[in-house]
Design a protein around this motif. Structure first.
Motif, PDB file in Angstrom:
ATOM      1  N   HIS A 112       0.842  -1.198   0.000  1.00  0.00           N
ATOM      2  CA  HIS A 112       0.000   0.000   0.000  1.00  0.00           C
ATOM      3  C   HIS A 112       0.875   1.246   0.000  1.00  0.00           C
ATOM      4  CE1 HIS A 112       0.625   0.760   4.353  1.00  0.00           C
ATOM      5  NE2 HIS A 112       0.548  -0.560   4.496  1.00  0.00           N
ATOM      6  N   ARG A 113       0.383   2.307  -0.645  1.00  0.00           N
ATOM      7  CA  ARG A 113       1.178   3.520  -0.838  1.00  0.00           C
ATOM      8  C   ARG A 113       0.750   4.660   0.080  1.00  0.00           C
ATOM      9  NH1 ARG A 113       2.136   3.868  -7.416  1.00  0.00           N
ATOM     10  NH2 ARG A 113       3.051   1.790  -7.629  1.00  0.00           N
ATOM     11  N   ILE A 114      -0.334   4.493   0.792  1.00  0.00           N
ATOM     12  CA  ILE A 114      -0.741   5.539   1.726  1.00  0.00           C
ATOM     13  C   ILE A 114      -0.638   4.993   3.149  1.00  0.00           C
ATOM     14  CG2 ILE A 114      -2.292   6.522   0.000  1.00  0.00           C
ATOM     15  CD1 ILE A 114      -4.622   5.478   1.659  1.00  0.00           C
ATOM     16  N   GLN A 165       0.099   9.377 -10.124  1.00  0.00           N
ATOM     17  CA  GLN A 165       0.845   9.175  -8.886  1.00  0.00           C
ATOM     18  C   GLN A 165       1.792  10.346  -8.625  1.00  0.00           C
ATOM     19  OE1 GLN A 165       0.801   7.010  -6.467  1.00  0.00           O
ATOM     20  NE2 GLN A 165      -0.672   5.554  -7.274  1.00  0.00           N
ATOM     21  N   ARG A 167       3.461  12.727  -4.830  1.00  0.00           N
ATOM     22  CA  ARG A 167       3.401  12.870  -3.374  1.00  0.00           C
ATOM     23  C   ARG A 167       2.108  13.569  -2.957  1.00  0.00           C
ATOM     24  NH1 ARG A 167       8.534  15.403  -0.442  1.00  0.00           N
ATOM     25  NH2 ARG A 167       9.382  13.463  -1.320  1.00  0.00           N
ATOM     26  N   SER A 169      -0.761  13.686  -4.668  1.00  0.00           N
ATOM     27  CA  SER A 169      -1.926  12.832  -4.911  1.00  0.00           C
ATOM     28  C   SER A 169      -2.052  11.752  -3.839  1.00  0.00           C
ATOM     29  CB  SER A 169      -1.858  12.199  -6.304  1.00  0.00           C
ATOM     30  OG  SER A 169      -0.817  11.244  -6.392  1.00  0.00           O
ATOM     31  N   ARG A 170      -0.912  11.246  -3.339  1.00  0.00           N
ATOM     32  CA  ARG A 170      -0.967  10.262  -2.252  1.00  0.00           C
ATOM     33  C   ARG A 170      -1.518  10.887  -0.974  1.00  0.00           C
ATOM     34  NH1 ARG A 170       3.875   8.321  -4.569  1.00  0.00           N
ATOM     35  NH2 ARG A 170       5.185   9.487  -3.100  1.00  0.00           N
ATOM     36  N   ARG A 171      -1.127  12.148  -0.723  1.00  0.00           N
ATOM     37  CA  ARG A 171      -1.661  12.842   0.454  1.00  0.00           C
ATOM     38  C   ARG A 171      -3.171  13.021   0.334  1.00  0.00           C
ATOM     39  NH1 ARG A 171      -3.627  17.300   2.089  1.00  0.00           N
ATOM     40  NH2 ARG A 171      -3.568  18.195  -0.002  1.00  0.00           N
ATOM     41  N   ALA A 173      -5.203  11.237  -1.551  1.00  0.00           N
ATOM     42  CA  ALA A 173      -5.841   9.922  -1.513  1.00  0.00           C
ATOM     43  C   ALA A 173      -5.944   9.420  -0.081  1.00  0.00           C
ATOM     44  CB  ALA A 173      -5.058   8.932  -2.365  1.00  0.00           C
ATOM     45  N   SER A 174      -4.900   9.646   0.706  1.00  0.00           N
ATOM     46  CA  SER A 174      -4.922   9.236   2.103  1.00  0.00           C
ATOM     47  C   SER A 174      -6.052   9.932   2.847  1.00  0.00           C
ATOM     48  CB  SER A 174      -3.578   9.559   2.756  1.00  0.00           C
ATOM     49  OG  SER A 174      -3.574   9.183   4.113  1.00  0.00           O
ATOM     50  N   ARG A 195      -4.334   0.384  -5.173  1.00  0.00           N
ATOM     51  CA  ARG A 195      -5.454   1.141  -4.597  1.00  0.00           C
ATOM     52  C   ARG A 195      -6.350   0.264  -3.727  1.00  0.00           C
ATOM     53  NH1 ARG A 195      -6.449   2.725  -8.798  1.00  0.00           N
ATOM     54  NH2 ARG A 195      -5.374   4.723  -8.782  1.00  0.00           N
ATOM     55  N   ASP A 198      -4.614  -0.015  -0.458  1.00  0.00           N
ATOM     56  CA  ASP A 198      -4.719   1.277   0.228  1.00  0.00           C
ATOM     57  C   ASP A 198      -6.052   1.369   0.962  1.00  0.00           C
ATOM     58  OD1 ASP A 198      -2.274   2.110  -0.764  1.00  0.00           O
ATOM     59  OD2 ASP A 198      -3.129   3.275  -2.408  1.00  0.00           O
TER      60      ASP A 198
END
Length: 324
Positions: A112-114, A165, A167, A169-171, A173-174, A195, A198
């Motif tokens: 997971h990325r978040i 993707q 930094r 967009s991850r913030r 998305a989180s 995703r 995530d």
């Protein structure tokens, strides 16, 4: 350790990293003659040459070797020469029925990325009904995404955004996943994506619209307890998906969250009792089949077959339309 006593041989070739780090194909890309090009295809061929010189590869024709192939295109050049081995894959999206199957291979979760959700179970801070952030336009089965954007982008309490993707967009998305009840997982270029995982670690109930998805660790996880599955035909009917989600009671959502929290460790690569431990448990379950196939290989005579024989087992193609 004595290799003569080994049941399995792990091949420490980081195929996904090699593919991503070295994407240039000399046959299709013009490169300056003064520039050194590190070609992934050459690396794959070098790996194969090295394997074919190994006593323990030749001993069982590769059946007892384990390869990580998490990128959909990993080992694409030599896949037919390593397909006897146990392939650790994210899905079967770009693999043929004679190359991979649930019988011999292991489905891995993406990392997971978040950040994992650290709060309590509950709905107080989850004001949005449904969240999705990702590329709207994809190839192949991922064309469903544009159709879902069209039917969802004007719905109340639905956040659906196009974004690549990064930094930032991850913030975003989180934040979106941590404050939504449901998180959409449509098919992309392949059936699975990070995703989904995530969403799981965010305790955001996944809504999976991916007709050919395969999921990790299904012998210990009943995904019907943590996710909602919709077939493509149902999902793209205007108003259908949102209407279905609005019918889910708060009590049912809390049940989903409790189950998500129970299984979250299976998707944490850094936990001692998490993903890596479960992957190797799954691989160990393949040992009886590996012994069967290696012994069978040694006694089989040359045969003229017009169709794959019983040793080639692809994944189950039956399915359900919608579950809740």
């Amino acid at each position: 350790m004595d290799p003569e006593e080994a049941d399995l041989f792990y091949v420490p070739f980081f195929s996904s990293l090699s593919l991503v780090a070295n994407p240039i194909r000399s046959a299709t890309v013009n490169v300056s003659p003064n520039r050194t090009v590190y070609n992934d295809e050459q690396t794959q061929e070098a790996l194969m040459e090295w394997l074919e010189e190994q006593v323990y590869w030749k001993r069982n024709n590769g059946w007892d070797h384990v390869f990580i192939c998490q990128d959909p295109n990993a080992l694409y050049k030599i896949i037919d020469r390593v397909k006897n081995g146990v392939l650790l894959v994210s899905d079967f999206g770009r693999l043929g029925a004679n190359q991979a199957s649930l019988v011999k291979d292991v489905i891995l979760p993406y990392s997971h990325r978040i950040n994992s959700y650290k709060g309590k179970i509950g709905l107080e801070n989850r004001k949005s009904l449904l969240f999705f952030m990702g590329n709207r336009y994809r190839k192949e089965g991922g064309k469903i995404r544009d159709m879902l954007f069209q039917v969802l982008e004007n719905e109340q309490e639905v956040i659906i955004k196009h974004g690549a993707q990064s930094r930032e967009s991850r913030r975003m998305a989180s934040q979106g996943m941590h404050t939504s009840k449901f998180c959409l997982h449509p098919a992309g270029d392949t059936p699975s994506a990070c995703r989904l995982f995530d969403a799981i670690v965010s305790l955001c109930v996944p809504v999976i619209v991916s007709d050919y998805i395969e999921l990790p660790f299904e012998d210990v996880i009943d995904y019907r307890k943590i996710a909602i599955f919709l077939d493509t035909y149902t999902a793209v009917k205007p108003g259908s998906l949102v209407k279905l989600l609005r019918k889910v009671t708060p009590e049912r959502i809390l049940e989903f969250q409790k189950e998500l929290k129970k299984v979250k460790r299976y998707f944490e690569y850094e936990e001692a009792n998490g993903t890596v431990k479960e992957i190797w448990r799954q691989v160990s379950l393949k040992l009886p089949r590996i012994k069967l196939m290696s012994n069978r290989d040694k006694r089989i005579v040359l045969r003229d077959l017009t169709q794959p024989d019983c040793s080639c087992l692809c994944s189950n193609q039956s399915g359900v339309h919608t579950t809740l």
